[in-house]
Design a protein around this motif. Sequence first.
Motif, mmCIF file in Angstrom:
data_model
loop_
_atom_site.group_PDB
_atom_site.id
_atom_site.type_symbol
_atom_site.label_atom_id
_atom_site.label_comp_id
_atom_site.label_asym_id
_atom_site.label_seq_id
_atom_site.Cartn_x
_atom_site.Cartn_y
_atom_site.Cartn_z
ATOM 1 N N ARG A 116 0.832 -1.202 0.000
ATOM 2 C CA ARG A 116 0.000 0.000 0.000
ATOM 3 C C ARG A 116 0.870 1.256 0.000
ATOM 4 O O ARG A 116 0.543 2.246 -0.673
ATOM 5 C CB ARG A 116 -0.935 -0.018 1.214
ATOM 6 C CG ARG A 116 -1.998 1.067 1.160
ATOM 7 C CD ARG A 116 -3.061 0.856 2.223
ATOM 8 N NE ARG A 116 -2.583 1.134 3.565
ATOM 9 C CZ ARG A 116 -2.344 0.224 4.493
ATOM 10 N NH1 ARG A 116 -2.544 -1.071 4.217
ATOM 11 N NH2 ARG A 116 -1.921 0.557 5.688
ATOM 12 N N VAL A 117 1.973 1.224 0.750
ATOM 13 C CA VAL A 117 2.903 2.353 0.763
ATOM 14 C C VAL A 117 3.449 2.599 -0.635
ATOM 15 O O VAL A 117 3.485 3.740 -1.120
ATOM 16 C CB VAL A 117 4.054 2.104 1.752
ATOM 17 C CG1 VAL A 117 5.174 3.130 1.558
ATOM 18 C CG2 VAL A 117 3.548 2.138 3.189
ATOM 19 N N TYR A 118 3.848 1.534 -1.314
ATOM 20 C CA TYR A 118 4.458 1.686 -2.636
ATOM 21 C C TYR A 118 3.430 2.064 -3.693
ATOM 22 O O TYR A 118 3.769 2.775 -4.644
ATOM 23 C CB TYR A 118 5.216 0.404 -3.007
ATOM 24 C CG TYR A 118 6.611 0.394 -2.419
ATOM 25 C CD1 TYR A 118 7.723 0.645 -3.208
ATOM 26 C CD2 TYR A 118 6.812 0.157 -1.066
ATOM 27 C CE1 TYR A 118 9.000 0.654 -2.671
ATOM 28 C CE2 TYR A 118 8.085 0.162 -0.513
ATOM 29 C CZ TYR A 118 9.171 0.417 -1.320
ATOM 30 O OH TYR A 118 10.437 0.438 -0.789
ATOM 31 N N ARG A 119 2.190 1.646 -3.552
ATOM 32 C CA ARG A 119 1.146 2.148 -4.444
ATOM 33 C C ARG A 119 0.918 3.628 -4.188
ATOM 34 O O ARG A 119 0.642 4.401 -5.112
ATOM 35 C CB ARG A 119 -0.168 1.378 -4.245
ATOM 36 C CG ARG A 119 -0.159 -0.021 -4.832
ATOM 37 C CD ARG A 119 -1.578 -0.584 -4.924
ATOM 38 N NE ARG A 119 -2.223 -0.660 -3.618
ATOM 39 C CZ ARG A 119 -2.142 -1.701 -2.796
ATOM 40 N NH1 ARG A 119 -1.431 -2.781 -3.154
ATOM 41 N NH2 ARG A 119 -2.749 -1.698 -1.621
ATOM 42 N N GLY A 120 1.064 4.026 -2.924
ATOM 43 C CA GLY A 120 0.851 5.425 -2.563
ATOM 44 C C GLY A 120 1.814 6.374 -3.237
ATOM 45 O O GLY A 120 1.471 7.540 -3.489
ATOM 46 N N PHE A 121 3.038 5.916 -3.546
ATOM 47 C CA PHE A 121 3.989 6.764 -4.257
ATOM 48 C C PHE A 121 3.431 7.212 -5.607
ATOM 49 O O PHE A 121 3.844 8.236 -6.151
ATOM 50 C CB PHE A 121 5.303 6.027 -4.495
ATOM 51 C CG PHE A 121 6.082 5.704 -3.240
ATOM 52 C CD1 PHE A 121 5.992 6.522 -2.123
ATOM 53 C CD2 PHE A 121 6.896 4.592 -3.182
ATOM 54 C CE1 PHE A 121 6.708 6.240 -0.969
ATOM 55 C CE2 PHE A 121 7.622 4.303 -2.038
ATOM 56 C CZ PHE A 121 7.531 5.119 -0.931
ATOM 57 N N VAL A 122 2.493 6.448 -6.111
ATOM 58 C CA VAL A 122 1.925 6.710 -7.433
ATOM 59 C C VAL A 122 0.483 7.196 -7.347
ATOM 60 O O VAL A 122 0.067 8.085 -8.091
ATOM 61 C CB VAL A 122 1.984 5.439 -8.305
ATOM 62 C CG1 VAL A 122 1.432 5.701 -9.700
ATOM 63 C CG2 VAL A 122 3.406 4.890 -8.372
ATOM 64 N N GLU A 123 -0.286 6.650 -6.427
ATOM 65 C CA GLU A 123 -1.722 6.871 -6.416
ATOM 66 C C GLU A 123 -2.189 7.943 -5.439
ATOM 67 O O GLU A 123 -3.302 8.470 -5.583
ATOM 68 C CB GLU A 123 -2.439 5.546 -6.116
ATOM 69 C CG GLU A 123 -2.162 4.474 -7.172
ATOM 70 C CD GLU A 123 -2.736 3.116 -6.811
ATOM 71 O OE1 GLU A 123 -3.436 3.018 -5.771
ATOM 72 O OE2 GLU A 123 -2.484 2.146 -7.552
ATOM 73 N N ASP A 124 -1.378 8.272 -4.446
ATOM 74 C CA ASP A 124 -1.780 9.252 -3.446
ATOM 75 C C ASP A 124 -1.427 10.671 -3.913
ATOM 76 O O ASP A 124 -0.256 10.960 -4.213
ATOM 77 C CB ASP A 124 -1.099 8.950 -2.110
ATOM 78 C CG ASP A 124 -1.520 9.918 -1.022
ATOM 79 O OD1 ASP A 124 -2.632 9.754 -0.493
ATOM 80 O OD2 ASP A 124 -0.742 10.854 -0.720
ATOM 81 N N ALA A 215 11.993 -6.602 -3.950
ATOM 82 C CA ALA A 215 11.759 -6.270 -5.355
ATOM 83 C C ALA A 215 10.268 -6.211 -5.675
ATOM 84 O O ALA A 215 9.846 -5.429 -6.535
ATOM 85 C CB ALA A 215 12.458 -7.277 -6.257
ATOM 86 N N ASP A 216 9.475 -7.011 -4.993
ATOM 87 C CA ASP A 216 8.036 -6.985 -5.248
ATOM 88 C C ASP A 216 7.425 -5.638 -4.862
ATOM 89 O O ASP A 216 6.425 -5.217 -5.459
ATOM 90 C CB ASP A 216 7.342 -8.111 -4.480
ATOM 91 C CG ASP A 216 7.558 -9.471 -5.130
ATOM 92 O OD1 ASP A 216 7.942 -9.513 -6.316
ATOM 93 O OD2 ASP A 216 7.344 -10.496 -4.448
ATOM 94 N N TYR A 217 7.984 -4.970 -3.866
ATOM 95 C CA TYR A 217 7.480 -3.652 -3.501
ATOM 96 C C TYR A 217 7.730 -2.667 -4.642
ATOM 97 O O TYR A 217 6.832 -1.906 -5.038
ATOM 98 C CB TYR A 217 8.164 -3.126 -2.238
ATOM 99 C CG TYR A 217 8.001 -3.985 -1.001
ATOM 100 C CD1 TYR A 217 6.969 -4.906 -0.884
ATOM 101 C CD2 TYR A 217 8.883 -3.866 0.069
ATOM 102 C CE1 TYR A 217 6.825 -5.687 0.255
ATOM 103 C CE2 TYR A 217 8.749 -4.627 1.217
ATOM 104 C CZ TYR A 217 7.719 -5.542 1.305
ATOM 105 O OH TYR A 217 7.589 -6.305 2.429
#
Length: 256
Positions: A116-124, A215-217
């Motif tokens: 969720r943190v790593y999606r946040g770099f893009v989606e938040d 790497a998956d993150y």
Amino acid sequence: MTTEELPEELVRLASADNFRDVAGPGAGYPTADGSTVRRGVFFRANELRLTHEDAASIAALGVTGVLDLRSQHEIDVHPDIEIPGATWSHVDVLGIPMDEISNLPDRAAAVAMMERVYRGFVEDDATRAALGRVLTTLAGDGVHLFHCSAGKDRTGWTAALLLHLAGVADDVIEADYLLTNTYAESSRAAVLAQIVEHLGPDKAEVYQPVLVADADYLRTSYASVERGYGDRDTYLRTGLGLGDDVLDALRAKLRG
């Protein structure tokens, strides 16, 4: 051999074990057109709880700007040690939600939080705006050091974007991202020891995904970029709001 005699070499710091040159070791990472990333321009690190000797070593590298990516609470708890000759600035980039850490029930929940943190770099929205300010700051004159707490997530994503702008291949970017697990082994072990002491050995397995670069993150962020923007260049321009002036300045610093 003194630090001054090795201005382009990787300086290992006892008090900030994840400190390193964004360009990589040796002559710098290769780029798609056969060049290399310029060393001595961008440095990355974990939190700067430095000895005076290590602060002097960083100053000897010519660092003129320190950019702290942590929250105000993180800064209040562990403020940076001043780097002589460097101006300190702060951009709060959303990282691991510390209020959720103590309530993680199992390893799967920890992995889900990190994704969720790593999606946040893009989606938040706020995080994208903050990252835009980070890269705009780094495009300015001088030699910059940027860091967060562990130097792996907020710092790792920023470094991955810089290396992409320099034309470094994705497999090299991923390998560089994973170097955190090698460089920060001692600080990670210290945190795990505290977890075992205060929460018990069973919690070490729960918290382990929070303490490593995986790497998956990184691929989670890339997948979010593809869904939302198609590619990283569009993400940089549209998502982070960066114009040609900033992108060209970054490339010029990275490639020289």
